[in-house]
Structures are given as C-alpha cells and as structure tokens.
Design a protein around this motif. Structure first.
Motif, mmCIF file in Angstrom:
data_model
loop_
_atom_site.group_PDB
_atom_site.id
_atom_site.type_symbol
_atom_site.label_atom_id
_atom_site.label_comp_id
_atom_site.label_asym_id
_atom_site.label_seq_id
_atom_site.Cartn_x
_atom_site.Cartn_y
_atom_site.Cartn_z
ATOM 1 N N ASN A 84 31.432 32.864 41.070
ATOM 2 C CA ASN A 84 30.270 33.160 41.746
ATOM 3 C C ASN A 84 30.245 34.513 42.336
ATOM 4 O O ASN A 84 31.098 34.881 42.755
ATOM 5 C CB ASN A 84 30.352 32.053 42.590
ATOM 6 C CG ASN A 84 29.750 30.569 42.063
ATOM 7 O OD1 ASN A 84 29.292 30.365 40.945
ATOM 8 N ND2 ASN A 84 30.423 29.281 42.761
ATOM 9 N N SER A 85 28.989 34.680 42.836
ATOM 10 C CA SER A 85 28.817 36.033 43.805
ATOM 11 C C SER A 85 29.552 37.083 43.020
ATOM 12 O O SER A 85 30.302 37.861 43.536
ATOM 13 C CB SER A 85 29.400 35.656 45.060
ATOM 14 O OG SER A 85 28.596 34.566 45.817
ATOM 15 N N LEU A 86 29.356 37.196 41.586
ATOM 16 C CA LEU A 86 30.086 38.362 41.029
ATOM 17 C C LEU A 86 29.719 39.775 41.431
ATOM 18 O O LEU A 86 28.307 40.000 41.908
ATOM 19 C CB LEU A 86 29.827 38.196 39.409
ATOM 20 C CG LEU A 86 30.538 37.052 38.854
ATOM 21 C CD1 LEU A 86 29.897 36.741 37.429
ATOM 22 C CD2 LEU A 86 32.062 37.467 38.590
ATOM 23 N N LYS A 87 30.608 40.794 41.370
ATOM 24 C CA LYS A 87 30.527 42.029 41.805
ATOM 25 C C LYS A 87 30.779 42.934 40.888
ATOM 26 O O LYS A 87 31.633 42.493 39.803
ATOM 27 C CB LYS A 87 31.559 42.342 43.040
ATOM 28 C CG LYS A 87 31.428 41.458 44.016
ATOM 29 C CD LYS A 87 32.502 41.911 45.150
ATOM 30 C CE LYS A 87 32.437 40.744 46.224
ATOM 31 N NZ LYS A 87 33.600 40.879 47.109
ATOM 32 N N PRO A 88 30.370 44.175 40.591
ATOM 33 C CA PRO A 88 30.748 45.184 39.638
ATOM 34 C C PRO A 88 31.980 45.274 39.326
ATOM 35 O O PRO A 88 32.401 45.535 38.176
ATOM 36 C CB PRO A 88 29.682 46.384 40.026
ATOM 37 C CG PRO A 88 28.451 45.967 40.759
ATOM 38 C CD PRO A 88 29.155 44.775 41.575
ATOM 39 N N GLU A 89 32.944 45.240 40.397
ATOM 40 C CA GLU A 89 34.247 45.555 40.402
ATOM 41 C C GLU A 89 34.910 44.150 39.655
ATOM 42 O O GLU A 89 36.003 44.348 39.448
ATOM 43 C CB GLU A 89 34.959 45.560 41.381
ATOM 44 C CG GLU A 89 34.463 44.858 42.959
ATOM 45 C CD GLU A 89 33.269 45.374 43.590
ATOM 46 O OE1 GLU A 89 32.407 45.648 43.010
ATOM 47 O OE2 GLU A 89 33.578 45.067 45.075
ATOM 48 N N ASP A 90 34.157 43.168 39.440
ATOM 49 C CA ASP A 90 34.856 41.997 38.613
ATOM 50 C C ASP A 90 34.728 42.315 37.011
ATOM 51 O O ASP A 90 35.256 41.462 36.317
ATOM 52 C CB ASP A 90 34.195 40.728 38.789
ATOM 53 C CG ASP A 90 34.214 40.179 40.150
ATOM 54 O OD1 ASP A 90 33.298 39.788 41.031
ATOM 55 O OD2 ASP A 90 35.559 40.547 40.851
ATOM 56 N N THR A 91 34.153 43.602 36.740
ATOM 57 C CA THR A 91 33.738 43.598 35.264
ATOM 58 C C THR A 91 35.318 43.824 34.641
ATOM 59 O O THR A 91 35.972 44.679 35.368
ATOM 60 C CB THR A 91 33.211 44.914 34.985
ATOM 61 O OG1 THR A 91 31.748 44.616 35.439
ATOM 62 C CG2 THR A 91 33.107 45.225 33.558
ATOM 63 N N ALA A 92 35.475 43.349 33.599
ATOM 64 C CA ALA A 92 36.741 43.025 33.040
ATOM 65 C C ALA A 92 37.011 42.350 31.776
ATOM 66 O O ALA A 92 36.176 41.393 31.502
ATOM 67 C CB ALA A 92 38.163 42.749 33.986
ATOM 68 N N VAL A 93 37.867 42.526 31.060
ATOM 69 C CA VAL A 93 38.301 41.455 30.035
ATOM 70 C C VAL A 93 39.122 40.259 30.694
ATOM 71 O O VAL A 93 40.141 40.594 31.129
ATOM 72 C CB VAL A 93 38.969 42.100 28.813
ATOM 73 C CG1 VAL A 93 39.466 40.880 27.830
ATOM 74 C CG2 VAL A 93 38.067 42.837 28.102
#
Length: 118
Positions: A84-93
């Motif tokens: 939840n509350s995803l952030k751009p810095e959560d972008t990953a595999v």
C-alpha cells in the motif's frame, strides 16, 4: 525441488496498491520461512519482508514498515505481499525466496516487475 512463481506486479501510480503472489510447486510452502526481496536497477538486492513457517512472525525492512504486509495461505501454497501507499522508490523487481531451517535460501522465484509512477 521447489519452483516459486511470482505474479501481481505492474504499473501503478504513487499512492496506489498492489498485491504480489508467490506460488510454490512440488512442496508445501509451510515447510519454509518465506521472504520477499527486491532489486532496483543499478542497486543491490534488498530484503523487503519475511514470514516464518508458522505464519506467526513477520518482519519488514524499515523502508516498507507500515505500508507492506506479508501473509501466507498454506492451503493455496501461496505467500502474498500486499503493498500500500506505493512510492516511486518502491520500483523494482520483486522476488520471493524460500529459506530452510538452517537459514540458507534454497529456492528463488524469477521475479515480477513493480513500477510506481510519480
């Protein structure tokens, strides 16, 4: 031999949610402690969340604490990661891994891409 298959990744806007799944084949996922990791481009793989084989104890990286929840459904042989509350810095595999009682990671999935746009 255990095969782990992740799904549920995709593109989401910042503030949105995704639920990742990790399905295990050939052996019950209840035999293992299960962890989620992620690796962003140009960065080292990092631990995200883990759940012991009983499902009773979860632990999280500080960066996701309060936003991500790990759970398991042994009847479906599946481990989930609700984000939840995803952030751009959560972008990953994002990949799941099965950890044996001796602490060694025995099996890894191929990963699923999560992209969070700002």
């Amino acid at each position: 031999q255990v095969e782990l298959a992740e799904s549920g990744g995709g593109l989401v806007q910042a503030g949105g949610s995704l639920r990742l799944s990790c399905v295990a084949s050939d052996r019950p996922v209840s035999m293992y402690d299960m962890d989620w990791f992620r690796q962003a481009p140009g960065k080292e793989r990092e631990f995200v969340a883990g759940l012991d084989r009983s499902g009773g104890r979860a632990h999280y990286a500080d960066s996701v604490k309060g936003r991500f929840t790990i759970s398991r459904d042994n009847a479906k042989n599946t481990v989930f990661l609700l984000m939840n509350s995803l952030k751009p810095e959560d972008t990953a595999v994002y990949s799941c891994a099965a950890r044996a009682m001796n602490g060694a990671y025995e099996y890894w999935g191929q990963g699923t891409q999560v992209t969070v746009s700002s």
